[in-house]
Scaffold this active site. Structure first.
Site, PDB file in Angstrom:
ATOM      1  N   THR A 107      19.757 -40.091   7.192  1.00  0.00           N
ATOM      2  CA  THR A 107      20.121 -39.410   5.950  1.00  0.00           C
ATOM      3  C   THR A 107      21.445 -38.679   6.108  1.00  0.00           C
ATOM      4  OG1 THR A 107      17.842 -39.142   5.200  1.00  0.00           O
ATOM      5  CG2 THR A 107      19.438 -37.564   4.365  1.00  0.00           C
ATOM      6  N   ARG A 162      14.412 -25.615  -1.802  1.00  0.00           N
ATOM      7  CA  ARG A 162      15.060 -25.233  -0.544  1.00  0.00           C
ATOM      8  C   ARG A 162      15.011 -23.725  -0.345  1.00  0.00           C
ATOM      9  NH1 ARG A 162      20.579 -28.977  -0.483  1.00  0.00           N
ATOM     10  NH2 ARG A 162      19.534 -31.034  -0.376  1.00  0.00           N
ATOM     11  N   GLU A 197      13.062 -33.600   3.427  1.00  0.00           N
ATOM     12  CA  GLU A 197      13.797 -34.328   2.391  1.00  0.00           C
ATOM     13  C   GLU A 197      14.153 -35.762   2.779  1.00  0.00           C
ATOM     14  OE1 GLU A 197      17.101 -32.559   0.488  1.00  0.00           O
ATOM     15  OE2 GLU A 197      15.920 -31.022  -0.496  1.00  0.00           O
ATOM     16  N   SER A 254       6.504 -41.036   8.088  1.00  0.00           N
ATOM     17  CA  SER A 254       5.839 -40.633   9.332  1.00  0.00           C
ATOM     18  C   SER A 254       4.960 -39.407   9.094  1.00  0.00           C
ATOM     19  CB  SER A 254       6.877 -40.343  10.417  1.00  0.00           C
ATOM     20  OG  SER A 254       7.663 -39.210  10.102  1.00  0.00           O
ATOM     21  N   ARG A 271      23.266 -24.181  -2.975  1.00  0.00           N
ATOM     22  CA  ARG A 271      24.456 -23.830  -3.751  1.00  0.00           C
ATOM     23  C   ARG A 271      24.233 -23.872  -5.265  1.00  0.00           C
ATOM     24  NH1 ARG A 271      24.645 -28.765  -1.725  1.00  0.00           N
ATOM     25  NH2 ARG A 271      25.150 -30.560  -3.066  1.00  0.00           N
ATOM     26  N   GLU A 326       0.819  -1.204   0.000  1.00  0.00           N
ATOM     27  CA  GLU A 326       0.000   0.000   0.000  1.00  0.00           C
ATOM     28  C   GLU A 326       0.862   1.267   0.000  1.00  0.00           C
ATOM     29  OE1 GLU A 326      -2.176  -2.938   2.815  1.00  0.00           O
ATOM     30  OE2 GLU A 326      -0.152  -2.598   2.044  1.00  0.00           O
TER      31      GLU A 326
END
Length: 346
Positions: free
Chosen positions: A204, A192, A291, A299, A215, A54
């Site tokens: 992981t 990401r 990820e 889950s 990157r 605005e």
């Protein structure tokens, strides 16, 4: 409401999108000022901490034009509180606008109806709900965070044509365990950059030692979030590198060490996953990209705690053995191509 009014609001929504993702965690907002059916000025919220839509639109209005003769279209209810910038509702009143069109209300408790009430109390005619569905979709992360009291959750994984996300045993070189091609990897890094946090499980991290950065694309790296109940991940892991803010959910430790914050989960309290999401909400993290690995993703799926799913399939690769991909049906979904890979989203 006529097509003309919807057209002006559609323009406000298009302008709002230009602020993505620099405005986060603020919502995307666009504003259009109209006189006699002609757009005389417009603006959008460009970056977090800077002037709101605005303000930018009103600043762009020629000095020769009186706001009293104009209509103002804004894609989100004008704010009514003092934050990094003064309240937009007060500015609209001060400038003398007599009619304001609003696409959707602001779910933030600091606003939530207060902006509209201020305008009406000042005698301004307020018309709400124009293209409200589109406006809510545009700010779905913002709405989810404030209405569900948890982050907007996106699940993402890449799998082989026969449904595996990793080889077993896991190769020593991470490159030897890649499932998707360069275009899909760049897409994952864009995801990401579009989320405030990225969440993985300790398996992981131990298997792939990811950096969890952006990157490959231009954009801010998200806050790193790791589930590591017994604190098994060594401090030398890439997830702790580069001084990036990292949250470690565990069952042993609470406290801050540099940029790493340890958050202890209590098994005697609510479900651990609910505790994680509540803590992320308390940290102000509006969106999270999950990820993996497979058990962590499953889950979230099992509890139906997700908003978007991105499933990348390499149709040329068959592993025949390995870590099974999460079980998630995407019936009748047409994929889009990411190089030689296929992206299914829901």
């Amino acid at each position: 409401m006529g097509l003309k009014e919807e057209g002006f609001m559609h323009l406000a929504l298009e302008l709002a999108l230009k602020g993505w993702p620099e405005v986060a965690p603020n919502p995307l907002v666009g504003c259009v000022i109209v006189k006699n059916g002609e757009v005389l000025a417009s603006g959008y919220h460009r970056r977090f901490g800077e002037a709101h839509a605005e303000v930018n639109a009103i600043t762009a209005l020629p000095d020769s034009v009186s706001p009293n003769d104009c209509e103002l279209y804004v894609s989100l209810e004008p704010c009514a509180h003092h934050g990094k910038t003064p309240p937009c509702a007060e500015l609209i009143i001060k400038k003398g606008f007599k009619k304001v069109y609003i696409a959707s209300g602001d779910p933030n408790p600091l606003v939530n109806g207060k902006g509209t009430a201020l305008l009406k109390a000042a005698g301004i005619e307020v018309i709400s709900g124009i293209l409200e569905t589109q406006a809510r979709e545009l700010n779905r992360r913002f709405y989810t965070f404030h209405e569900k009291k948890r982050p907007y959750i996106s699940l993402k994984w890449a799998e082989s044509a026969d449904g595996f996300i990793s080889r077993l045993p896991v190769p020593e070189s991470r490159e030897d365990n890649l499932i998707s091609g360069p275009e899909a990897l760049a897409f994952a890094h864009r995801l990401r950059a579009e989320h405030m946090g990225i969440l993985v499980g300790k398996n992981t991290v131990l298997a792939d030692n990811p950096s969890l950065t952006t990157r490959l694309v231009k954009g801010n790296s998200p806050v790193k979030i790791m589930l590591d109940s017994r604190l098994e991940v060594p401090k030398s892991a890439n997830i702790f590198a580069h001084g990036a803010k990292t949250l470690v959910f565990n069952a042993l430790k609470e406290g801050q060490e540099g940029e790493v914050k340890f958050i202890r989960l209590h098994p005697e309290r609510q479900d651990p996953l609910e505790q994680v999401l509540h803590a992320l909400y308390e940290q102000g993290i509006q969106s999270v990209l999950v990820e993996g690995g497979s058990s962590v993703l499953q889950s979230f799926i099992r509890r139906e705690l997700f908003d978007t799913v991105y499933r990348i399939v390499n149709p040329r690769l068959k592993l025949q053995n390995g870590v099974k991909a999460p079980a998630f049906l995407m019936e009748n979904k047409q994929p889009q191509h990411l190089g030689d890979d296929l992206l299914y989203s829901a």
